[in-house]
Design a protein around this motif. Structure first.
Motif, PDB file in Angstrom:
ATOM      1  N   UNK A 282     -34.616  30.303  31.810  1.00 19.51           N
ATOM      2  CA  UNK A 282     -34.623  31.110  30.573  1.00 19.51           C
ATOM      3  C   UNK A 282     -33.250  30.990  29.879  1.00 19.51           C
ATOM      4  N   UNK A 283     -32.213  30.755  30.681  1.00 16.66           N
ATOM      5  CA  UNK A 283     -30.846  30.691  30.127  1.00 16.66           C
ATOM      6  C   UNK A 283     -30.417  29.261  29.789  1.00 16.66           C
ATOM      7  N   UNK A 284     -31.342  28.302  29.952  1.00  9.89           N
ATOM      8  CA  UNK A 284     -30.948  26.899  29.717  1.00  9.89           C
ATOM      9  C   UNK A 284     -31.013  26.569  28.229  1.00  9.89           C
ATOM     10  N   UNK A 285     -30.468  25.417  27.887  1.00  7.42           N
ATOM     11  CA  UNK A 285     -30.486  24.948  26.508  1.00  7.42           C
ATOM     12  C   UNK A 285     -31.935  24.749  26.065  1.00  7.42           C
TER      13      UNK A 285
ATOM     14  N   UNK B  29     -26.963  26.616  31.702  1.00  9.32           N
ATOM     15  CA  UNK B  29     -26.021  27.148  30.711  1.00  9.32           C
ATOM     16  C   UNK B  29     -26.422  26.658  29.337  1.00  9.32           C
ATOM     17  N   UNK B  30     -26.404  27.567  28.373  1.00  9.63           N
ATOM     18  CA  UNK B  30     -26.622  27.182  26.988  1.00  9.63           C
ATOM     19  C   UNK B  30     -25.315  27.460  26.258  1.00  9.63           C
ATOM     20  N   UNK B  31     -24.501  26.423  26.124  1.00 12.59           N
ATOM     21  CA  UNK B  31     -23.143  26.573  25.596  1.00 12.59           C
ATOM     22  C   UNK B  31     -23.150  27.153  24.179  1.00 12.59           C
ATOM     23  N   UNK B  32     -24.140  26.729  23.366  1.00 15.77           N
ATOM     24  CA  UNK B  32     -24.186  27.181  21.968  1.00 15.77           C
ATOM     25  C   UNK B  32     -24.268  28.702  21.857  1.00 15.77           C
ATOM     26  N   UNK B  33     -24.944  29.313  22.808  1.00 17.43           N
ATOM     27  CA  UNK B  33     -25.145  30.765  22.709  1.00 17.43           C
ATOM     28  C   UNK B  33     -24.426  31.535  23.802  1.00 17.43           C
ATOM     29  N   UNK B  34     -23.604  30.844  24.563  1.00 24.43           N
ATOM     30  CA  UNK B  34     -22.873  31.462  25.688  1.00 24.43           C
ATOM     31  C   UNK B  34     -23.794  32.162  26.681  1.00 24.43           C
ATOM     32  N   UNK B  35     -25.000  31.601  26.877  1.00 28.71           N
ATOM     33  CA  UNK B  35     -25.902  32.165  27.897  1.00 28.71           C
ATOM     34  C   UNK B  35     -25.757  31.349  29.162  1.00 28.71           C
TER      35      UNK B  35
END
Length: 372
Positions: A271-274, A294-300
């Protein structure tokens, strides 16, 4: 032409056949069911030119004739009736009249002769197997078949029959499933590629079925005969890629883990992936599996640790979580094994338990490059 038939019995058969009919047909006649009556046997057929399916129903009649009846209209009407006998009478003014306990309904019909004839499978080879085995084989593989119109051979399931076993393979170049039965075999070696639509129909009809299915096939068509029905379809033309070549043979790194635990963990972390790559990272060291995304764009970001049994070198490998989830969902074992060689080579997922005698499932998933 006149016949009497039970409403629920007719509906049940027509709903199965209705799956063949496309929502939009180039030929208007294909929006109809073909009713072909010979005394007390009514053969009902549906077709989309590529796939034709027919069932024989027992009815009360001593007439003969063939008419094409509008499928959608008939199905919608039948769904509203409680169980009762229905009388169908073909009138002179090109309508067929249906009489129920409470009313009469008239539908316009077309001439049965306009309905396209089903292809004959000439000089076929034949294999017979249990309906449930075929349904399981389709179920285990079809989700891995591709949807790319430019590579039609990969949009179906590859049937590979030999005198030792039957093998079913599907791949879309990112994931691959090979399902094998050692307890069933064919009289001679044969291979063909089945399109998805008829397979989905068969899967629905044959799940849990104890009846035998006879498969007749040649280079261009395949015919499935079971109970009082038969389904004929055109095969996908072309040569299937050499799938054995992409299954890595040497996989020294071996992870065993509870399937449910692994599945829940991947589902949560993903759920937290890109949202475009769906990438998750597996980091394995000793008896610990670390799953992160990790989804770097959204800091998740998310990370979970699971205990597992592992032999091999410490490693990190990335996968598309959607493919991993599809595969884990498709297995019904308690524990699964994931075998790997290098972070850039495919991982092989297999069930450790829960298989029938003679049943083998190998699932292969391509890794994704990790940006360190």
């Amino acid at each position: 032409m006149k016949f009497i038939v039970s409403s629920t019995y007719l509906l049940k058969q027509l709903q199965v056949l209705g799956g063949v009919i496309n929502n939009s047909n180039t030929l208007p006649i294909l929006d109809n069911f073909l009713f072909d009556l010979k005394q007390n046997k009514l053969t009902v057929s549906a077709s989309d030119l590529e796939t034709t399916m027919s069932s024989v129903l027992e009815v009360d009649s001593d007439a003969e004739g063939a008419i094409a009846v509008p499928a959608r209209l008939l199905l919608d009407t039948l769904k509203t009736f409680p169980e009762q006998p229905l009388t169908f009478v073909v009138e002179d003014n090109n309508t067929v009249e249906i009489s129920s306990n409470h009313g009469k309904y008239a539908l316009a019909y077309a001439d049965g002769a306009e309905f396209p004839k089903a292809v004959e499978v000439s000089n076929p080879s034949t294999t017979t197997l249990l309906g449930d085995i075929l349904a399981t084989a389709i179920n285990k593989t079809i989700f891995a078949a591709g949807n790319d119109d430019l590579r039609p051979v990969m949009s179906g399931v590859f049937f590979q029959f030999s005198t030792e076993n039957l093998t079913f393979v599907a791949t879309d170049a990112h994931k691959l499933v090979k399902y094998q039965r050692q307890d069933v075999s064919a009289s001679q070696v044969a291979e063909f590629i089945m399109p998805k639509k008829p397979l989905n129909l068969l899967k629905g009809i044959l799940a849990g079925s104890e009846s035998e299915v006879t498969i007749e096939y040649n280079d261009s068509n395949a015919k499935f005969i079971f109970d009082n029905s038969e389904l004929i379809c055109r095969l996908i033309d072309g040569k299937y890629p050499n799938y054995e070549a992409v299954i890595p043979k040497e996989n020294p790194n071996k992870l065993s883990i509870s399937r449910n635990q692994f599945l829940s963990s991947v589902r949560r972390v993903s759920i937290f992936s890109n949202k475009t790559t769906h990438q998750i990272r597996l980091k394995i060291a000793g008896a610990e599996l670390n799953i992160s995304a990790e989804d770097v764009d959204y800091s998740n970001k998310a990370e979970e640790r699971l205990s597992c049994s592992y032999q091999g070198d410490d490693m990190q490998i990335g996968f598309n979580s959607r493919f991993l989830l599809e595969m884990l969902n498709n297995l019904n074992s308690e524990d699964v094994s994931l075998e790997m060689s290098l972070p850039n080579r495919a991982g092989i997922l297999t069930p450790i338990d829960g298989l029938d005698e003679g049943e083998h499932v190998t699932m292969l998933v391509m890794p994704v490059m990790l940006n360190s």
